[in-house]
Design an enzyme around this catalytic site. Structure first.
Site, mmCIF file in Angstrom:
data_model
loop_
_atom_site.group_PDB
_atom_site.id
_atom_site.type_symbol
_atom_site.label_atom_id
_atom_site.label_comp_id
_atom_site.label_asym_id
_atom_site.label_seq_id
_atom_site.Cartn_x
_atom_site.Cartn_y
_atom_site.Cartn_z
ATOM 1 N N LYS A 43 -6.675 87.571 -10.305
ATOM 2 C CA LYS A 43 -6.303 87.329 -11.703
ATOM 3 C C LYS A 43 -5.442 86.072 -11.800
ATOM 4 O O LYS A 43 -4.888 85.606 -10.807
ATOM 5 C CB LYS A 43 -5.499 88.528 -12.241
ATOM 6 C CG LYS A 43 -6.292 89.794 -12.481
ATOM 7 C CD LYS A 43 -5.403 90.855 -13.118
ATOM 8 C CE LYS A 43 -6.141 92.182 -13.310
ATOM 9 N NZ LYS A 43 -7.249 92.113 -14.279
ATOM 10 N N ARG A 62 -13.283 101.245 -11.754
ATOM 11 C CA ARG A 62 -14.517 102.033 -11.778
ATOM 12 C C ARG A 62 -14.941 102.464 -10.376
ATOM 13 O O ARG A 62 -15.594 103.489 -10.217
ATOM 14 C CB ARG A 62 -15.616 101.247 -12.509
ATOM 15 C CG ARG A 62 -16.003 99.957 -11.848
ATOM 16 C CD ARG A 62 -16.774 99.026 -12.784
ATOM 17 N NE ARG A 62 -15.908 98.359 -13.762
ATOM 18 C CZ ARG A 62 -16.347 97.514 -14.697
ATOM 19 N NH1 ARG A 62 -17.626 97.249 -14.794
ATOM 20 N NH2 ARG A 62 -15.504 96.953 -15.527
HETATM 21 N N1 BES Z 1 -7.004 96.801 -15.073
HETATM 22 C C1 BES Z 1 -7.963 95.891 -15.598
HETATM 23 C C2 BES Z 1 -8.187 96.079 -17.107
HETATM 24 C C3 BES Z 1 -7.009 95.733 -17.972
HETATM 25 C C4 BES Z 1 -6.820 94.427 -18.382
HETATM 26 C C5 BES Z 1 -6.123 96.712 -18.388
HETATM 27 C C6 BES Z 1 -5.740 94.110 -19.190
HETATM 28 C C7 BES Z 1 -5.050 96.389 -19.208
HETATM 29 C C8 BES Z 1 -4.863 95.092 -19.599
HETATM 30 C C9 BES Z 1 -9.287 96.078 -14.882
HETATM 31 O O1 BES Z 1 -9.200 96.467 -13.559
HETATM 32 C C10 BES Z 1 -9.964 94.755 -14.892
HETATM 33 O O2 BES Z 1 -9.484 93.857 -14.255
HETATM 34 N N2 BES Z 1 -11.074 94.685 -15.625
HETATM 35 C C11 BES Z 1 -11.818 93.477 -15.736
HETATM 36 C C12 BES Z 1 -13.273 93.853 -15.582
HETATM 37 C C13 BES Z 1 -14.170 92.669 -15.372
HETATM 38 C C14 BES Z 1 -13.881 91.997 -14.042
HETATM 39 C C15 BES Z 1 -15.598 93.148 -15.417
HETATM 40 C C16 BES Z 1 -11.535 92.901 -17.118
HETATM 41 O O3 BES Z 1 -11.365 93.653 -18.068
HETATM 42 O O4 BES Z 1 -11.460 91.673 -17.220
HETATM 43 MN MN MN Z 2 -9.015 94.787 -12.220
#
Ligand code: BES
Ligand code: MN
Ligand code: MN
Length: 508
Positions: free
Chosen positions: A287, A361
């Site tokens: 990230k 997931r």
């Molecule tokens: N934990 C995150 C989702 C999230 C983002 C929760 C911001 C709360 C605030 C999750 O693990 C994630 O990183 N999801 C990605 C999925 C993508 C890579 C398909 C996302 O939402 O960008």
């Molecule tokens: Mn994530």
């Protein structure tokens, strides 16, 4: 804090803070207001006029007074229109009163209960009393564990819930006190969830999360089992292990069980499953700094499940409830999973991991497989699963996905009762093809559009056809951007109260 009933005249209340709510469409502001206003020579009405107070939902005026009965301050709160008054309005009112009490250093307070238009329904009065108790406890909540300076004292010692005698006709004092106590128990469970979410990720590792769950289970006589990384290996939970393999903090699976007394036991077995990523750096699909700033909240699903387990232990509904948490830390490392890796999990489905940041997931896929071995009649997972869900629904509302209409209506009834904001979203089968992998059974990401839905469809692939299953994406409401009512900036404990309401509903 101590909660008690107050049936005397509000004008006589010798407390540091008197709080009462009024409706925007009742210009006379109701009897309690006019009596108190008269006793105070009109200062309440004058202050409301000066502050342009209209009784709009959430509007608040605090007045310093020298009441003949001894009260020092009065808070006047707007409920909005009478026909929009719900238990959630009462909860927010009480939460706001607690915040005012904290701000002015009040040690004692009296909160005036407002009942529905038809006061002859005792159940609704008990629900409102419970909501007041929840609201005042939760509104007073602070997370001070890590403050060494400027800690805030908890001065609020006693809160009276004040009634007009005619509003509680036919209700025994014992029933009202039980409702207050239940509200306090629910608040204890929500505060437990908030503490977990607010804890920093250097302290709240997967192992620490398991330790806190174990301590809570011990205190409340729940059965508790914690699976180590080696146990996960034996269970073939390689998706869960894979997510954790880039971190020095090993993954854990936490399994709590509540069993009711035989006499009021229904045949429902509810299984709650929570995403417990104690920190989500994204793994090698790293990230941005901004994107990972708040990623300690990525165990908010786990917090909701553990909070719900405490709520269940404290209120003892009539069905078996399992709480399962997949805990891991998602970090980049020489040993981390790579984009492109193929992993076979507990269910025997091979997953091509194309983005290591879609880790929730993966953990849930194995946790859902584990949960289904417990033969649940109701299976609900909660997760801070996607940013896409926050784009769709904002920060206040969670998404509910289920293909089971009766479950959808039970869930909806539960969230109407709890006052937590949910919105049903579709599991469009057409989007499933986005998850087709070139070389494995499934891949862990779809295209950009509909990201919350493809994440839900991914989970669905790991749930046996016909299972009463729902997926709740709580990425938005897991934490709050500001203090408001019974909410405190930071972890909210969202989900605990809806899960409890659901369990109470299906267990009869
Ligand atoms: N934990 C995150 C989702 C999230 C983002 C929760 C911001 C709360 C605030 C999750 O693990 C994630 O990183 N999801 C990605 C999925 C993508 C890579 C398909 C996302 O939402 O960008
Ligand atoms: Mn994530
Ligand atoms: Mn995550």
């Amino acid at each position: 804090m101590k909660l008690s009933l107050y049936t005397d005249d509000l004008r006589e209340a010798s407390v540091d803070l008197v709080a009462l709510g009024v409706f925007s469409d009742e210009p006379d502001r109701g009897l309690a207001f006019s009596q108190l206003n008269a006793a105070l020579n009109g200062v309440l009405a004058q202050a409301c006029k000066d502050e342009d107070f209209k009784g709009k939902a959430g509007q608040t005026v605090v007045v310093n007074v020298a009441a003949p009965g001894g009260a020092r301050r009065v808070m006047v709160y707007g409920y909005g229109p009478r026909d929009q008054y719900t238990a959630e309005s009462a909860r927010r009112f009480a939460g706001t009163a607690a915040k005012v009490a904290r701000k002015v250093g009040a040690a004692t307070a009296a909160l005036q209960l407002a009942v529905f238009d038809a006061p002859d329904d005792p159940e609704s009065v008990l629900m409102l009393v419970q909501a007041l108790a929840e609201g005042v406890e939760l509104g007073y909540y602070r997370f001070d564990t890590y403050r060494r300076r400027e800690t805030s004292e908890n001065r609020l010692e006693e809160v009276h819930v004040a009634f007009a005698a005619e509003d509680v006709q036919g209700l025994k004092g014992a029933a009202l006190r039980d409702a207050m106590r239940k509200g306090q128990r629910v608040a204890t469970a929500v505060a437990f969830a908030r503490d977990l979410i607010n804890s920093p990720p250097n302290d709240l590792t997967p192992n620490e999360l398991a330790d806190r769950a174990r301590a809570m289970a011990k205190k409340n006589e729940l059965a508790c089992k914690v699976l180590s990384a080696r146990d996960l290996e034996r269970q073939k939970m390689r998706l869960h292990l894979g997510v954790g393999q880039g971190s020095r903090n090993e993954p854990r699976l936490i399994h709590l069980t509540y069993t009711p007394d035989d006499k009021n036991r229904s045949d429902r077995v509810v299984c709650l499953v929570g995403k417990g990523i104690t920190f989500d750096a994204g793994g090698l699909s790293l990230k941005t700094s901004e994107g990972m700033m708040d990623m300690k909240i990525d165990m908010g699903g786990a917090a909701a499940v553990l909070g719900a387990m405490e709520a269940v232990a404290l209120t003892r509904p009539g069905c078996v409830v399992h709480g399962i948490v997949g805990a891991a830390e998602n970090m980049p490392d020489g040993n981390a999973i790579r984009p492109g890796d193929v992993i076979e999990g507990k269910k025997g489905i091979t997953v091509e991991v194309l983005n290591t940041d879609a880790e929730g997931r993966l953990v849930l896929a194995d946790a859902l497989a584990y949960a289904q071995e417990l033969k649940p009649t109701d299976l609900i997972d909660l997760a801070t699963l996607t940013g896409a869900c926050m784009v769709a629904l904002g920060r206040l509302t969670a998404a509910a996905f289920t293909d089971h209409e009766d479950m959808a209506s039970d869930l909806q009834a539960a969230w109407v009762t709890s006052g937590e904001s949910f919105w049903r979203m579709p599991l469009n089968p057409e989007l499933q093809e986005q998850l087709k992998s070139d070389i494995a059974d499934i891949k862990n990401i779809g295209e950009r559009w509909g990201g919350a839905i493809t994440a839900a469809l991914f989970l669905k692939a790991f749930v046996e056809e016909g299972t009463r299953w729902a997926h709740l994406d709580i990425a938005g409401p897991v934490s709050a951007a500001k203090d408001q009512g019974h909410i405190q900036k930071g972890g909210t404990g969202f989900g605990v109260r809806t899960l409890l309401a659901y369990i109470e509903r299906v267990s009869g």
